[in-house]
Design a protein around this motif. Structure first.
Motif, PDB file in Angstrom:
ATOM      1  N   GLU A  25       0.857  -1.186   0.000  1.00 47.09           N
ATOM      2  CA  GLU A  25       0.000   0.000   0.000  1.00 47.09           C
ATOM      3  C   GLU A  25       0.891   1.233   0.000  1.00 47.09           C
ATOM      4  OE1 GLU A  25      -3.311   2.131   2.875  1.00 47.09           O
ATOM      5  OE2 GLU A  25      -3.085  -0.057   2.936  1.00 47.09           O
ATOM      6  N   GLY A  74      -5.232   0.884 -12.673  1.00 46.07           N
ATOM      7  CA  GLY A  74      -4.596   0.983 -11.369  1.00 46.07           C
ATOM      8  C   GLY A  74      -4.922  -0.223 -10.502  1.00 46.07           C
ATOM      9  N   SER A  75      -3.977  -0.597  -9.639  1.00 45.86           N
ATOM     10  CA  SER A  75      -4.162  -1.785  -8.805  1.00 45.86           C
ATOM     11  C   SER A  75      -3.679  -1.514  -7.388  1.00 45.86           C
ATOM     12  CB  SER A  75      -3.386  -2.982  -9.383  1.00 45.86           C
ATOM     13  OG  SER A  75      -3.804  -3.273 -10.693  1.00 45.86           O
ATOM     14  N   ALA A  76      -4.459  -1.951  -6.410  1.00 53.06           N
ATOM     15  CA  ALA A  76      -4.032  -1.848  -5.020  1.00 53.06           C
ATOM     16  C   ALA A  76      -2.805  -2.724  -4.803  1.00 53.06           C
ATOM     17  CB  ALA A  76      -5.164  -2.281  -4.084  1.00 53.06           C
ATOM     18  N   SER A  78       0.295  -0.181  -7.037  1.00 56.98           N
ATOM     19  CA  SER A  78      -0.107   1.051  -7.729  1.00 56.98           C
ATOM     20  C   SER A  78       1.053   1.676  -8.498  1.00 56.98           C
ATOM     21  CB  SER A  78      -0.676   2.050  -6.728  1.00 56.98           C
ATOM     22  OG  SER A  78       0.283   2.366  -5.727  1.00 56.98           O
ATOM     23  N   SER A 137       1.763  -0.484 -11.685  1.00 58.12           N
ATOM     24  CA  SER A 137       0.754  -0.218 -12.709  1.00 58.12           C
ATOM     25  C   SER A 137       0.996   1.130 -13.377  1.00 58.12           C
ATOM     26  CB  SER A 137      -0.643  -0.234 -12.077  1.00 58.12           C
ATOM     27  OG  SER A 137      -0.952  -1.510 -11.559  1.00 58.12           O
ATOM     28  N   ARG A 180      -9.758  -5.557  -8.517  1.00 57.33           N
ATOM     29  CA  ARG A 180      -9.255  -5.808  -7.165  1.00 57.33           C
ATOM     30  C   ARG A 180      -9.752  -7.135  -6.635  1.00 57.33           C
ATOM     31  NH1 ARG A 180     -12.155  -2.330  -2.850  1.00 57.33           N
ATOM     32  NH2 ARG A 180     -13.759  -3.762  -3.603  1.00 57.33           N
TER      33      ARG A 180
END
Length: 264
Positions: A98, A148-150, A153, A156, A252
């Protein structure tokens, strides 16, 4: 491959295993000499030996692209040869976390591997190819760059940058006899993916094989600026849609089934 246009030498960054090793094997079968660059000596030398067995000359350089001397070492290893093809296959995600609780230094490494080093080397070899008046540049991208990706991020984001960069470079190099292609990979059965601990046994999961991916890239190098690996075209189109919130949440949920638990 057209040896007159893309030979007599190809430089493959990330040429030791997976898709990179397949690029090497297939180019060697075409009679193109190779400079293989990667960090791990063992896989690098294995791929070099397999390529030499096909009758071509092979140089290897074990190098960390994030090292301050990497560019000078690469330049020294290639200044005396005529390069017709440059492939940048480095850039697997090296840090997932994160963003606001993550380590900025490690995020910077992801940026430097995927953007800073790539731009430096494309600038160098691209200028040589432009002056030569023929050749090709193949940049290996990722479907992650469409959305976008958790937890990844930054990865990506850099892959999105790379695709847009490839499109602009393609326009600039067209009139100088140099082909530019970004080959967009989906999930591919590579050693890097295995090391990441991805669950690749999910029912119905679309997975590419390195040999097929490399073949598609080399076959389509003149068909740029962007080619998505077969089987993932619909995903790329879908993830380019306008309903971003819905697309992000759906992606997600799918990623949570595939990815290992995030680090604390």
């Amino acid at each position: 491959m057209n040896v007159e246009k893309y030979g007599p030498w190809a430089v493959i960054v990330g040429g030791s295993e997976g898709v990179g090793a397949e690029f090497a094997t297939q180019l060697a079968d075409s009679g193109i000499n190779l400079v293989l660059l990667a960090r791990k000596v063992g896989p690098l030398e294995e791929t070099a030996a397999a390529s030499r067995a096909r009758g071509v000359e092979v140089r290897t350089l074990s190098v960390d692209l994030l090292d301050s001397e990497a560019f000078n070492r690469i330049k020294e290893a290639t200044d005396d040869i005529e390069v017709g093809l440059f492939i940048y296959n480095a850039g697997a995600n090296t840090y997932g976390h994160e963003f606001v609780t993550g380590d900025l230094t490690q995020f910077q490494s992801v940026i430097d591997l995927n953007i800073t080093s790539q731009l430096q080397l494309v600038h160098h070899f691209g200028a040589r190819l432009r002056e030569r008046g023929r050749g090709g540049i193949l940049l290996v991208g990722s479907l992650s760059g469409y959305l976008g990706s958790a937890q990844i991020s930054i990865y990506s984001a850099v892959k999105s940058f790379c695709r847009t960069f490839a499109e602009g470079l393609w326009l600039e190099m067209q009139d100088h006899g140099v082909d530019v292609l970004e080959l967009v990979l989906g999930l591919t059965r590579t050693p890097a993916m295995a090391r990441a601990g991805l669950n690749m046994d999910l029912p119905g999961l679309q997975i590419s094989e390195p040999r097929d991916v490399a073949m598609q890239g080399l076959t389509n190098i003149a068909n740029g600026p962007v080619v998505v690996v077969k089987g993932f075209e619909d995903s790329a189109e879908k993830n380019s849609g306008h309903n971003r919130a819905e697309l992000l949440r759906e992606a997600r949920d799918s990623a949570r089934k595939l990815l290992p638990p995030p680090s604390a």
